[in-house]
Design a protein around this motif. Structure first.
Motif, PDB file in Angstrom:
ATOM      1  N   ALA A  18       0.836  -1.207   0.000  1.00 22.28           N
ATOM      2  CA  ALA A  18       0.000   0.000   0.000  1.00 22.28           C
ATOM      3  C   ALA A  18       0.871   1.257   0.000  1.00 22.28           C
ATOM      4  O   ALA A  18       0.626   2.219  -0.736  1.00 22.28           O
ATOM      5  CB  ALA A  18      -0.923  -0.011   1.209  1.00 22.28           C
ATOM      6  N   LYS A  19       1.946   1.201   0.820  1.00 21.05           N
ATOM      7  CA  LYS A  19       2.857   2.354   0.887  1.00 21.05           C
ATOM      8  C   LYS A  19       3.530   2.567  -0.461  1.00 21.05           C
ATOM      9  O   LYS A  19       3.669   3.702  -0.948  1.00 21.05           O
ATOM     10  CB  LYS A  19       3.916   2.131   1.968  1.00 21.05           C
ATOM     11  N   GLY A  20       3.951   1.494  -1.073  1.00 19.47           N
ATOM     12  CA  GLY A  20       4.611   1.567  -2.385  1.00 19.47           C
ATOM     13  C   GLY A  20       3.693   2.164  -3.430  1.00 19.47           C
ATOM     14  O   GLY A  20       4.088   3.021  -4.222  1.00 19.47           O
ATOM     15  N   THR A  24       3.964   5.616  -5.680  1.00 17.36           N
ATOM     16  CA  THR A  24       3.829   5.606  -7.145  1.00 17.36           C
ATOM     17  C   THR A  24       2.774   6.619  -7.572  1.00 17.36           C
ATOM     18  O   THR A  24       2.969   7.400  -8.511  1.00 17.36           O
ATOM     19  CB  THR A  24       3.419   4.192  -7.622  1.00 17.36           C
ATOM     20  N   LEU A  25       1.654   6.625  -6.876  1.00 16.05           N
ATOM     21  CA  LEU A  25       0.543   7.524  -7.220  1.00 16.05           C
ATOM     22  C   LEU A  25       0.961   8.989  -7.058  1.00 16.05           C
ATOM     23  O   LEU A  25       0.685   9.833  -7.914  1.00 16.05           O
ATOM     24  CB  LEU A  25      -0.644   7.203  -6.310  1.00 16.05           C
ATOM     25  N   LYS A  30       2.714  14.159  -9.957  1.00 14.04           N
ATOM     26  CA  LYS A  30       3.604  15.338  -9.886  1.00 14.04           C
ATOM     27  C   LYS A  30       3.915  15.827 -11.285  1.00 14.04           C
ATOM     28  O   LYS A  30       3.994  15.032 -12.223  1.00 14.04           O
ATOM     29  CB  LYS A  30       4.917  14.953  -9.189  1.00 14.04           C
ATOM     30  N   LYS A  31       4.184  17.149 -11.415  1.00 17.67           N
ATOM     31  CA  LYS A  31       4.573  17.711 -12.709  1.00 17.67           C
ATOM     32  C   LYS A  31       5.966  17.184 -13.077  1.00 17.67           C
ATOM     33  O   LYS A  31       6.856  17.192 -12.244  1.00 17.67           O
ATOM     34  CB  LYS A  31       4.598  19.240 -12.607  1.00 17.67           C
TER      35      LYS A  31
END
Ligand code: SF4
Ligand code: SF4
Length: 206
Positions: A18-20, A24-25, A30-31
């Motif tokens: 979940a942390k990973g 990733t999300l 992010k720009k």
């Protein structure tokens, strides 16, 4: 001190995944800051440390740059040449003639020490950076290439108009003025005298 791990029994199954996924999300949204080189040219400051240019007319083969380079990646070869005496009875002089000047950019760490220590202003930073090679041996660039890069070095900033004239420019200007004055004097002396026109009546003329 490292934080002790919780007992195996209290770990939530799948927390790592979940942390990973959260990381990733976060990164995906992010720009992007990736420069799409070579499709897009980077906007670099004009005085970037791209590569080193050599102005070989100024190089006296003093070897200071090669000795001070922390990576020993400057290779210089030279030979001595005898200059005949300027006037009869004078002494012959000898000078160093540059045969090879090369920099291995696979070793260079762009510290700029060679440029700083050169007492004759023969080395300069150029913002040119497009010299990547597929073979590391081809990153040793010889004097012709270093000279070519010299023409990409930005011009120095303009002098302050109120500043004192630099000594070397003042000396060069005085020499040029003296030479121009000597040439003007010689040209005046070399001019033929104006033919004199006689106003006296010639014999037989009334
Ligand atoms: S920039 Fe530094 S490492 Fe590179 S050639 Fe000059 S002195 Fe050597
Ligand atoms: S320090 Fe300057 S003048 Fe001396 S060898 Fe190096 S480039 Fe040439």
């Amino acid at each position: 001190m490292a934080e002790p791990l919780p007992p195996t029994g209290s770990r939530i199954p799948g927390i790592g995944l979940a942390k990973g996924l959260a990381v990733t999300l976060r990164t995906m949204t992010k720009k992007t800051v990736t420069a799409q080189y070579p499709d897009t040219q980077p906007d670099l400051p004009p005085r970037s440390r791209g590569v080193i240019g050599l102005f070989e007319e100024n190089c006296t083969v003093c070897m200071l740059c090669a000795r001070e380079c922390p990576d020993w990646c400057i290779y210089i070869d030279s030979h001595k040449e005898t200059i005949p005496a300027a006037a009869p009875g004078g002494r012959e002089r000898s000078r160093n003639v540059l045969d090879r000047f090369a920099i291995d950019f696979s070793l260079c760490m762009y510290c700029g020490i060679c440029i700083e220590v050169c007492p004759f202003d023969a080395l300069f930073w150029s913002p040119e950076f497009e010299y990547a090679e597929t073979d590391i041996h081809e990153l040793t660039h010889e004097r012709d290439k270093l000279r070519e890069w010299m023409w990409t070095v930005p011009a120095p900033p303009a002098l302050d108009p109120a500043a004192e004239e630099p000594k070397e420019i003042a000396a060069a200007r005085k020499t040029a003025e003296k030479l121009a004055a000597t040439q003007a004097t010689q040209a005046t002396q070399a001019e033929p005298d104006e033919p004199t026109v006689s106003t006296e009546p010639r014999e037989g003329e009334s």
